[in-house]
Design an enzyme around this catalytic site. Structure first.
Site, PDB file in Angstrom:
ATOM      1  CE  LYS A  83      -4.419   0.756   2.385  1.00 27.64           C
ATOM      2  NZ  LYS A  83      -5.085   0.619   3.694  1.00 27.64           N
TER       3      LYS A  83
HETATM    4  O1  G3P Z   1      -7.787   1.280   5.644  1.00 27.29           O
HETATM    5  C1  G3P Z   1      -8.159   2.450   5.021  1.00 27.29           C
HETATM    6  C2  G3P Z   1      -9.518   2.968   5.423  1.00 27.29           C
HETATM    7  O2  G3P Z   1     -10.498   1.980   5.266  1.00 27.29           O
HETATM    8  C3  G3P Z   1      -9.554   3.677   6.750  1.00 27.29           C
HETATM    9  O3  G3P Z   1     -10.865   3.914   7.190  1.00 27.29           O
HETATM   10  O4  G3P Z   1     -12.409   4.453   9.029  1.00 27.29           O
HETATM   11  O5  G3P Z   1      -9.993   5.096   9.234  1.00 27.29           O
HETATM   12  O6  G3P Z   1     -11.489   6.298   7.666  1.00 27.29           O
HETATM   13  P1  G3P Z   1     -11.192   5.005   8.343  1.00 27.29           P
END
Ligand code: G3P
Length: 218
Positions: A83
């Site tokens: 990533k």
């Molecule tokens: O892993 C990336 C993403 O899904 C993060 O989500 O909930 O931290 O905005 P969030």
């Protein structure tokens, strides 16, 4: 649509993978910090639990170090997807790793223009963050729809749209309606997808009636 689990909690991942419905896993530095465990150990363990792509994020911001980190992460298991953030150095790293046959997930995507660049850099996945756009009063799902529609114009484009920052079942359904190839969902949201109060009430009634018959199947 494929379901990835957005977590670095190996117990949760193992539990959900047992359903047979988990196609991959995404992690990020915040999730790794939350696990309280060594990054490389966690990724290797997840890769042994889930056969599909497991995203492991680089921590550097310059191309040379990102590339070295990416190669190290890719060496952990054949199903690691490296990533990288959607920055010029991240996309340069994406191109280099992709040219070497490494799957790359370009993360922190917040615009269709950025998604076009990620595809051009050979990303296996682009991760638009729907929930974080909603958080600032924008329409996260509109971005997912846009990217899916734009990518569909190009037959040779191999980048999968991975709906990320998913906050609830409605996001998953909207992403599927838009044609997103993958949704990465927190464990709690995946569990929510299974449930409906009418399923619970209906099952309870069926089982009560079944008990009245006095029969058993086995
Ligand atoms: O892993 C990336 C993403 O899904 C993060 O989500 O909930 O931290 O905005 P969030």
């Amino acid at each position: 649509m494929k379901f990835f689990v957005d977590s670095a909690d190996t117990a949760e991942i193992r539990d959900l993978a047992a359903t047979g419905l988990v196609d991959g896993v995404t992690t990020n530095p915040s999730l790794i910090a939350k696990s309280g465990r060594p990054f490389l150990d966690v990724i290797a363990e997840i890769c042994a639990i889930v056969g599909g792509p497991v995203s492991a994020e680089v921590a550097a911001t310059d191309h040379e170090t990102m590339l070295a980190e990416g190669r190290k992460l890719a060496g952990l298991a054949s199903n690691v997807a490296v990533k990288v953030p959607l920055t010029p150095d991240g996309l340069r790293t994406c191109k280099a790793l992709s040219d070497d046959g490494v799957a790359v997930n370009v993360t922190l995507c917040f615009s269709a223009g950025q998604a076009l660049l990620a595809a051009k850099a050979g990303a296996a996945f682009v991760s638009p963050f729907a929930g974080r756009l909603d958080d600032i009063g924008h329409d996260g799902m509109a971005l997912i729809r846009d990217i899916c529609a734009i990518y569909a114009n190009y037959d040779d484009l191999r980048t999968s749209v991975l709906a990320a920052s998913v906050r609830g079942p409605a996001h998953v359904i909207e992403a599927a309606r838009a044609g997103a190839h993958v949704a990465t969902v927190p464990p709690g949201v995946l569990r929510q997808l299974f449930r409906h109060p009418l399923t619970d009430a209906g099952l309870e009634a069926f089982l009560a009636d079944w008990r009245k018959t006095g029969q058993s199947i086995l």
